[in-house]
Motif scaffolding. Structure first.
Motif, PDB file in Angstrom:
ATOM      1  N   GLY A 135      -7.693   1.342 -16.263  1.00  0.00           N
ATOM      2  CA  GLY A 135      -7.060   2.634 -16.782  1.00  0.00           C
ATOM      3  C   GLY A 135      -5.967   2.603 -18.009  1.00  0.00           C
ATOM      4  N   LYS A 136      -5.573   3.695 -18.364  1.00  0.00           N
ATOM      5  CA  LYS A 136      -4.898   3.752 -19.603  1.00  0.00           C
ATOM      6  C   LYS A 136      -3.361   3.820 -19.344  1.00  0.00           C
ATOM      7  CE  LYS A 136      -8.980   4.950 -22.512  1.00  0.00           C
ATOM      8  NZ  LYS A 136      -9.208   5.988 -23.512  1.00  0.00           N
ATOM      9  N   TYR A 137      -3.167   4.326 -18.173  1.00  0.00           N
ATOM     10  CA  TYR A 137      -1.675   4.580 -17.736  1.00  0.00           C
ATOM     11  C   TYR A 137      -1.467   4.206 -16.483  1.00  0.00           C
ATOM     12  CZ  TYR A 137      -4.416   8.901 -16.278  1.00  0.00           C
ATOM     13  OH  TYR A 137      -5.158   9.649 -15.649  1.00  0.00           O
ATOM     14  N   VAL A 138      -0.449   4.426 -16.017  1.00  0.00           N
ATOM     15  CA  VAL A 138      -0.064   4.032 -14.469  1.00  0.00           C
ATOM     16  C   VAL A 138      -0.711   4.954 -13.525  1.00  0.00           C
ATOM     17  CG1 VAL A 138       2.013   3.658 -12.795  1.00  0.00           C
ATOM     18  CG2 VAL A 138       2.222   2.895 -15.118  1.00  0.00           C
ATOM     19  N   GLY A 139      -1.166   4.278 -12.418  1.00  0.00           N
ATOM     20  CA  GLY A 139      -1.914   4.921 -11.483  1.00  0.00           C
ATOM     21  C   GLY A 139      -3.333   5.493 -11.680  1.00  0.00           C
ATOM     22  N   HIS A 140      -3.781   5.010 -12.912  1.00  0.00           N
ATOM     23  CA  HIS A 140      -5.317   5.324 -13.398  1.00  0.00           C
ATOM     24  C   HIS A 140      -6.156   4.248 -13.071  1.00  0.00           C
ATOM     25  CE1 HIS A 140      -8.164   6.415 -16.682  1.00  0.00           C
ATOM     26  NE2 HIS A 140      -8.407   7.029 -15.638  1.00  0.00           N
TER      27      HIS A 140
ATOM     28  N   TYR B 186      -8.989   7.746   1.573  1.00  0.00           N
ATOM     29  CA  TYR B 186      -7.509   7.707   0.850  1.00  0.00           C
ATOM     30  C   TYR B 186      -7.230   6.284   0.479  1.00  0.00           C
ATOM     31  CZ  TYR B 186      -7.980  11.669   4.121  1.00  0.00           C
ATOM     32  OH  TYR B 186      -8.452  12.576   4.959  1.00  0.00           O
ATOM     33  N   PRO B 187      -7.980   5.694  -0.121  1.00  0.00           N
ATOM     34  CA  PRO B 187      -7.637   4.316  -0.532  1.00  0.00           C
ATOM     35  C   PRO B 187      -6.448   4.237  -1.583  1.00  0.00           C
ATOM     36  CG  PRO B 187      -9.717   5.193  -1.785  1.00  0.00           C
ATOM     37  CD  PRO B 187      -9.122   6.389  -0.870  1.00  0.00           C
ATOM     38  N   THR B 188      -6.154   5.181  -2.526  1.00  0.00           N
ATOM     39  CA  THR B 188      -5.192   5.007  -3.604  1.00  0.00           C
ATOM     40  C   THR B 188      -4.044   6.075  -3.436  1.00  0.00           C
ATOM     41  OG1 THR B 188      -6.085   6.340  -5.100  1.00  0.00           O
ATOM     42  CG2 THR B 188      -6.912   4.034  -5.190  1.00  0.00           C
ATOM     43  N   ALA B 189      -3.071   5.817  -4.084  1.00  0.00           N
ATOM     44  CA  ALA B 189      -2.091   6.723  -4.056  1.00  0.00           C
ATOM     45  C   ALA B 189      -2.124   8.150  -4.676  1.00  0.00           C
ATOM     46  CB  ALA B 189      -0.743   6.184  -4.794  1.00  0.00           C
ATOM     47  N   THR B 190      -3.460   8.243  -5.601  1.00  0.00           N
ATOM     48  CA  THR B 190      -3.689   9.375  -6.043  1.00  0.00           C
ATOM     49  C   THR B 190      -4.146  10.466  -5.044  1.00  0.00           C
ATOM     50  OG1 THR B 190      -5.895   8.560  -6.617  1.00  0.00           O
ATOM     51  CG2 THR B 190      -4.066   8.431  -8.232  1.00  0.00           C
ATOM     52  N   GLU B 191      -4.608  10.081  -3.806  1.00  0.00           N
ATOM     53  CA  GLU B 191      -5.025  11.068  -2.599  1.00  0.00           C
ATOM     54  C   GLU B 191      -3.795  11.364  -1.698  1.00  0.00           C
ATOM     55  OE1 GLU B 191      -8.500   8.570  -4.269  1.00  0.00           O
ATOM     56  OE2 GLU B 191      -6.689   7.688  -3.280  1.00  0.00           O
ATOM     57  N   GLU B 192      -2.639  11.175  -2.152  1.00  0.00           N
ATOM     58  CA  GLU B 192      -1.508  11.763  -1.630  1.00  0.00           C
ATOM     59  C   GLU B 192      -1.731  13.195  -0.943  1.00  0.00           C
ATOM     60  OE1 GLU B 192       3.551  11.667  -1.266  1.00  0.00           O
ATOM     61  OE2 GLU B 192       2.253  11.281  -3.456  1.00  0.00           O
TER      62      GLU B 192
ATOM     63  N   GLU C 295      -4.073  -5.096 -11.106  1.00  0.00           N
ATOM     64  CA  GLU C 295      -4.217  -4.139 -10.300  1.00  0.00           C
ATOM     65  C   GLU C 295      -5.861  -3.685 -10.078  1.00  0.00           C
ATOM     66  OE1 GLU C 295      -3.326   0.662  -9.335  1.00  0.00           O
ATOM     67  OE2 GLU C 295      -2.837  -0.365 -11.541  1.00  0.00           O
ATOM     68  N   CYS C 296      -6.492  -3.933 -11.126  1.00  0.00           N
ATOM     69  CA  CYS C 296      -8.038  -3.751 -11.060  1.00  0.00           C
ATOM     70  C   CYS C 296      -8.556  -4.813 -10.223  1.00  0.00           C
ATOM     71  CB  CYS C 296      -8.657  -3.922 -12.584  1.00  0.00           C
ATOM     72  SG  CYS C 296     -10.421  -3.848 -12.360  1.00  0.00           S
ATOM     73  N   ILE C 297      -8.052  -6.157 -10.570  1.00  0.00           N
ATOM     74  CA  ILE C 297      -8.667  -7.054  -9.535  1.00  0.00           C
ATOM     75  C   ILE C 297      -8.563  -6.962  -8.050  1.00  0.00           C
ATOM     76  CG2 ILE C 297      -8.566  -9.758  -9.379  1.00  0.00           C
ATOM     77  CD1 ILE C 297      -8.019  -9.994 -12.407  1.00  0.00           C
ATOM     78  N   ASP C 298      -7.100  -6.552  -8.253  1.00  0.00           N
ATOM     79  CA  ASP C 298      -6.680  -6.505  -6.541  1.00  0.00           C
ATOM     80  C   ASP C 298      -7.656  -5.230  -5.875  1.00  0.00           C
ATOM     81  OD1 ASP C 298      -4.855  -8.307  -6.775  1.00  0.00           O
ATOM     82  OD2 ASP C 298      -3.220  -6.938  -7.268  1.00  0.00           O
ATOM     83  N   THR C 299      -7.923  -4.312  -6.573  1.00  0.00           N
ATOM     84  CA  THR C 299      -8.699  -3.163  -6.185  1.00  0.00           C
ATOM     85  C   THR C 299     -10.321  -3.620  -5.938  1.00  0.00           C
ATOM     86  OG1 THR C 299      -7.423  -1.472  -7.187  1.00  0.00           O
ATOM     87  CG2 THR C 299      -9.547  -0.783  -6.459  1.00  0.00           C
ATOM     88  N   LEU C 300     -10.633  -4.508  -6.673  1.00  0.00           N
ATOM     89  CA  LEU C 300     -11.998  -4.943  -6.539  1.00  0.00           C
ATOM     90  C   LEU C 300     -12.012  -5.933  -5.301  1.00  0.00           C
ATOM     91  CD1 LEU C 300     -14.630  -5.220  -8.247  1.00  0.00           C
ATOM     92  CD2 LEU C 300     -13.877  -7.331  -9.330  1.00  0.00           C
TER      93      LEU C 300
END
Length: 695
Positions: A515-520, A202-208, A556-561
């Motif tokens: 991504g193209k939108y918030v949370g993507h 569950y690394p991101t908020a999308t897996e809530e 956000e991409c860099i932080d995740t990377l």
């Protein structure tokens, strides 16, 4: 019933019955009088006939009523059977762990309270039989499991919140599993299993929703121990949920949830009956298991969470004596397994156990376990290949640092019975690397990776501490200098020398990560990282990920990377490529970015001679050769272009483009001359007229 009574009355009072098929009326009770003597007799006969008719009708009606009553009884019996089947099915559903948990926590807690500390008698001795060299840890674990029974725990809050740390393969999980089995046998626990929850899923908020569903199932299940792993790879928001369970005993849910088939389902904005508004521990032990120490746990969850924990348990690196005990136990298991399955009577010299105990340089027992597993595979391979009949003796010893198997006089080295691990064709990769023109410094660095890996393997074999080096790289330089080509070769090379398990190269750009939108963005970047595990992730034009401080998606991409590189530092090599100046600006986007790329390799522009060599290789790959008369004019042209506009010209792409132009020109030339050589490119085929202007 009303219709039945009406039919009877109709028959008694002379009306036509419903069952009559004819329209003939029933006999009248009174007839016209005739002679007096005959009238009485006739009247008597008519009365008797009428009475007989009524009696017959009454009997028929009784039979019909009895038949209908029997039919109704059969229908009622069928309904009863259906109801009993439904009750049985419902009772079976109520036995599922998720549903039981809704009704059982209080009852199960009361049963455990009656058991008390008597149920723990013998637990410490049982753990010491399977976990060696961890006396302090086992004592701490027993205390942690007993504590709720001394404190008279009851209710829905956590029975205990325990933090377990220590090196991998030192007995942390084994002790937990054995404790659960032991206490289940003593009726202290409801089940002998453990509910494991890997938080790295569950690394991101999308897996809530997935996280809440899995957490609910673990808490509502029958297992008394719920164990959480890899908290450092979990989304911080989900750690707050766990912190609330420990500190407050419950976590309120932001959305409406209902229970469907034992699962937690988001009902959205709908008004539903029996909605679940919060999560509770259901009286379970909440156990947090990590290799890292308490400081890292405090960084993730906060000081109040650490304060709320009830117990702290820690394993230590295995001592030589503990490793020897583990080796002795594993040998006993191997011998029994070989006796039962392979019909081999296996014996070993003491030197084998000493050799096994010194395997690897890690603080845990995994290298010892791996050693005996490979040894058994060697025995099994001999059984499959030779198929010896009957029970035969096998002696195992160590000679010159290699285990040897003596099959009743036939001595075979164990390693020779095992399939060689595939490392790729190292010679072919090196040959391909050598063919690349120039880049001597880059080649030297790539070859040094093999030398370091070989030395570390030798240190590991001798029981010395190994030191892995970061292989994340940044390639800087102008277009066409070979950055992508070298990245592809590095992925093959690291696979061939055994550094990487997969060796695949995943090539991406900003469009594949942002991504193209918030949370993507975070899920997209995580998905790409996961696809590259075991191989190389190559990000071309990496500087495009950062377009300034207002580029929230890129940041956000860099932080995740950066987080993914840290979480999978032993499973992944990341190579960033781009122009020198732009890459320097990019490295300032994240404070932790530059430190994770210690290997910055500059790809210089090609010289005229190198471009000439590349042109020859390009022509050869297409089935052509360059006439020697082409050398001087091409060298002069390439030198002039490289001095003025190397970045725009494309370096190696410049040589390729010139060769392709020459092939088209040669086609026009030879089409008019049937005797011309179709494979040779001559100076006339090259358009070098722009060299002066380019210069």
């Amino acid at each position: 019933m009303k219709n039945d009574i009406d039919d009877l009355l109709n028959q008694v009072f002379g009306r036509r019955t419903r069952s009559d098929a004819s329209d003939t009326p029933l006999p009248e009770l009174h007839a016209q009088p005739v002679r007096a003597s005959k009238s009485v007799a006739s009247s008597a006969r008519r009365k008797k006939a009428s009475i007989d008719s009524v009696q017959q009708n009454v009997l028929a009606m009784q039979k019909e009523l009895e038949a209908r009553a029997a039919s109704q009884r059969r229908e009622i019996e069928a309904l009863n059977q259906t109801a009993l089947a439904d009750i049985s099915r419902i009772e079976q559903e109520l036995e599922t762990p998720a549903v039981q948990a809704l009704a059982k926590p209080q009852r199960a807690g009361a049963e455990k309270k009656r058991v008390g500390l008597d149920g723990f008698e013998g637990l410490d001795a049982a753990l010491e039989k399977c976990v060696f060299g961890q006396e302090t840890y086992l004592r701490q674990l027993c205390i942690a499991l007993k504590r709720p029974y001394v404190m008279n725990h009851s209710g829905e809050d956590a029975r205990g919140a325990v933090f377990i740390s220590g090196p991998a393969a030192t007995g942390r999980r084994l002790a937990l599993r054995r404790a659960a089995e032991f206490l289940a046998e003593k009726n202290v626990f409801s089940a002998g299993q453990i509910a494991w929850l890997d938080l790295s899923l569950y690394p991101t908020a999308t897996e809530e929703k997935l996280f809440l569903q899995d957490l609910y199932m673990a808490l509502a299940g029958s297992c008394d121990l719920v164990c959480f792993l890899h908290s450092g790879q979990c989304h911080p928001g989900f750690l707050t949920v766990l912190a609330n369970l420990v500190q407050k005993g419950a976590h309120p849910l932001a959305s409406r949830y209902v229970l469907q088939n034992g699962r937690l389902v988001d009902a959205g904005a709908s008004l539903v009956k029996d909605a679940i508004s919060q999560l509770t521990p259901h009286g379970k032990y909440l156990i947090f298991l990590e290799e890292e120490g308490l400081e890292k746990l405090a960084e993730r969850f906060g000081a109040p969470f650490v304060t709320a924990l009830s117990d702290f348990c820690q394993t230590q690196p295995l001592s030589p004596q503990a490793r020897l005990e583990i080796a002795r136990q594993e040998w006993s298991l191997l011998a029994a397994r070989a006796e039962h399955t392979l019909e081999f009577s296996v014996t070993a010299q003491d030197s084998l156990l000493d050799f096994a105990a010194k395997q690897g340089n890690t603080p845990g027992a995994q290298p010892i376990l791996d050693f005996f597993e490979k040894l058994y595979r060697a025995l099994a391979q001999y059984k499959l290949e030779q198929a010896p009949g009957g029970r035969i003796p096998v002696s195992v010893c160590v000679k010159d640092g290699h285990p040897q198997l003596d099959f009743n006089g036939t001595v075979i080295e164990a390693a020779s019975l095992l399939p060689a691990s595939y490392n790729g064709d190292l010679a072919a990769v090196k040959a391909e690397l050598e063919k690349i023109v120039g880049l001597s410094d880059v080649k030297e660095y790539v070859l040094s990776l093999e030398e370091n890996h070989r030395v570390q393997k030798r240190r590991e074999a001798q029981g010395l501490k190994t030191s892995g080096v970061s292989m994340h790289m940044i390639f800087t330089g102008n277009p066409g200098t070979g950055k992508t080509t070298i990245a592809r070769l590095i992925s093959k090379y690291l696979k061939a020398i055994g550094v990487l398990s997969g060796g695949q190269l995943v090539e991406v750009t900003r469009a594949d990560l942002v991504g193209k939108y918030v949370g993507h963005t975070a899920p997209l970047t995580t998905q790409v990282l996961n696809s590259a595990l075991g191989g190389v992730l190559f990000i071309d034009e990496a500087y495009s990920l950062y377009r300034g401080k207002d580029d929230s998606f890129g940041l956000e991409c860099i932080d995740t990377l950066v987080k993914g590189m840290e979480d999978h530092r032993d499973e992944l090599v990341v190579i960033l490529a781009g122009y020198t100046r732009e890459m320097n600006e990019f490295l300032s986007a994240n404070s932790g970015l530059k430190s994770r790329f210690p290997n910055i390799i500059e790809f210089p522009d090609y010289t005229g001679d190198e471009l000439l060599a590349i042109a020859r290789l390009q022509a050869k790959s297409k089935g052509y050769v360059l006439d020697v008369r082409c050398d001087d004019p091409l060298r002069t042209y390439f030198n002039a272009v490289q001095m003025t506009r190397a970045r725009e010209a494309g370096n190696g792409r410049l040589a390729r483009n010139k060769v392709e132009e020459a092939i088209l020109a040669q086609s026009r030339r030879v089409s008019r001359d049937t005797s011309a050589d179709l494979s040779t490119l001559i100076p006339e085929d090259f358009d070098l007229s722009g060299v002066v202007n380019d210069a």
